[in-house]
Design a protein around this motif. Sequence first.
Motif, PDB file in Angstrom:
ATOM      1  N   VAL A  60      -7.046  23.648   8.193  1.00 48.93           N
ATOM      2  CA  VAL A  60      -7.103  23.340   9.128  1.00 48.93           C
ATOM      3  C   VAL A  60      -8.030  23.613   9.773  1.00 48.93           C
ATOM      4  CG1 VAL A  60      -5.943  24.381  11.518  1.00 48.93           C
ATOM      5  CG2 VAL A  60      -4.528  24.374   9.176  1.00 48.93           C
ATOM      6  N   LEU A  61      -8.772  22.699  10.584  1.00 49.20           N
ATOM      7  CA  LEU A  61     -10.076  23.103  11.248  1.00 49.20           C
ATOM      8  C   LEU A  61      -9.922  23.048  12.901  1.00 49.20           C
ATOM      9  CD1 LEU A  61     -11.718  20.757   9.137  1.00 49.20           C
ATOM     10  CD2 LEU A  61     -12.150  23.470   9.170  1.00 49.20           C
ATOM     11  N   LYS A  62     -10.291  24.173  13.737  1.00 43.90           N
ATOM     12  CA  LYS A  62     -10.149  24.017  15.098  1.00 43.90           C
ATOM     13  C   LYS A  62     -10.828  24.636  15.821  1.00 43.90           C
ATOM     14  CE  LYS A  62      -5.927  26.846  14.606  1.00 43.90           C
ATOM     15  NZ  LYS A  62      -4.796  27.981  13.770  1.00 43.90           N
ATOM     16  N   LYS A  63     -10.485  24.598  17.106  1.00 42.72           N
ATOM     17  CA  LYS A  63     -11.546  25.335  18.013  1.00 42.72           C
ATOM     18  C   LYS A  63     -10.543  26.514  18.835  1.00 42.72           C
ATOM     19  CE  LYS A  63     -15.653  23.443  18.144  1.00 42.72           C
ATOM     20  NZ  LYS A  63     -16.889  22.446  18.674  1.00 42.72           N
ATOM     21  N   PHE A  64     -10.916  27.781  18.829  1.00 44.67           N
ATOM     22  CA  PHE A  64     -10.221  28.622  19.756  1.00 44.67           C
ATOM     23  C   PHE A  64     -10.882  28.260  21.062  1.00 44.67           C
ATOM     24  CE2 PHE A  64     -10.596  31.849  15.511  1.00 44.67           C
ATOM     25  CZ  PHE A  64      -9.557  31.668  15.152  1.00 44.67           C
ATOM     26  N   ALA A  65      -9.968  29.319  22.915  1.00 50.08           N
ATOM     27  CA  ALA A  65      -9.926  28.636  23.350  1.00 50.08           C
ATOM     28  C   ALA A  65     -12.194  29.216  24.190  1.00 50.08           C
ATOM     29  CB  ALA A  65      -8.979  29.121  24.460  1.00 50.08           C
ATOM     30  N   ASN A  66     -12.606  29.816  23.212  1.00 53.03           N
ATOM     31  CA  ASN A  66     -13.386  29.895  23.823  1.00 53.03           C
ATOM     32  C   ASN A  66     -15.077  29.016  23.236  1.00 53.03           C
ATOM     33  OD1 ASN A  66     -13.604  31.198  21.553  1.00 53.03           O
ATOM     34  ND2 ASN A  66     -14.481  32.843  21.804  1.00 53.03           N
ATOM     35  N   GLN A  67     -14.328  28.372  22.356  1.00 50.02           N
ATOM     36  CA  GLN A  67     -15.252  27.270  21.562  1.00 50.02           C
ATOM     37  C   GLN A  67     -15.752  26.993  20.214  1.00 50.02           C
ATOM     38  OE1 GLN A  67     -14.929  23.683  22.201  1.00 50.02           O
ATOM     39  NE2 GLN A  67     -13.733  24.760  23.777  1.00 50.02           N
TER      40      GLN A  67
END
Length: 318
Positions: A31-38
Amino acid sequence: MPNIKIFAGNSHPELAQRIAQRLGTEPSKVVLKKFANQETCVEIGESVRGEDVYILQSGCGEVNDHLMEMLIMIHACKIASAERVTAVIPCYPYARQDKKDKSRAPISAKLVANMLSVAGADHIITMDLHASQIQGFFDIPVDNLYAEPAVLKWIKENIENWRECVIVSPDAGGAKRVVSIADRLNVNFALIHKERAVANEVQRMTLVGDVDNRIAIIVDDLADTCGTVVKAAEKLKEAGAKAVYAVMTHGVFSGPALERVMGSCIEAIVVSNTIPQHEKIAICPKIQAIDVSSILGEAIRRTHNGESVSYLFGNVPL
């Protein structure tokens, strides 16, 4: 013997799928994603303990995000006790920044090599490095594969009278590549000498060689803004070439590249799928893609089984 695990980054999931299919497996769960702070977040979805891990990420699109993603994936697998972690990088990022060509210039290709090593990569598989010497930036094994066998196959299958053609290098730096292809096809080659005023803009071009009444095939490793290749094609047409084709390994096509290609005298520009091309082909029908997943897949299989990879330097696997 450890099993192969293939993890795909976000840069080119389709190529990873094709490679996995060739090896009779599926891309492993990640799973590859970004946190809210990018910040980039990576979650490896299955056990890699004692396994032979291959992480595929190409240096295209959002290059910096994809590079960071790959480094984190390598690190995550390494500290999860993977037996060996191989970074499969079809298009090496920052490859053109490989020397100090002016004062205070960084050698970013070396920095990327250091980052990959520190992240925990044990082995690198890449394709058509901008300069072969980049292999020397690493203290770990690097397999620099060539798209040349696939290019030769395309020329023989798609260009009538290919025995009458001339292979052309758009700059002095690509002369070695062009001579190799010309020798294997047993045809002549020509060279275009260019002078730049600023980066990505060509000033003056001089053709060395004869292309009169012949098919000219421009060969290079990278199609970026396509300024050079379009001007080279015009120069070849002026010199009497019957038709002009262009064959490039990595089709970046940034900025005004697609409009330039569409408005040029080039019959077709052929690139490999080290970088995703579907959207570009839809916009510009002159672009054609060669599939190199068989070469990369076979390199992974041979590496995993401890076999020699040098067969792939001159042959396209079936």
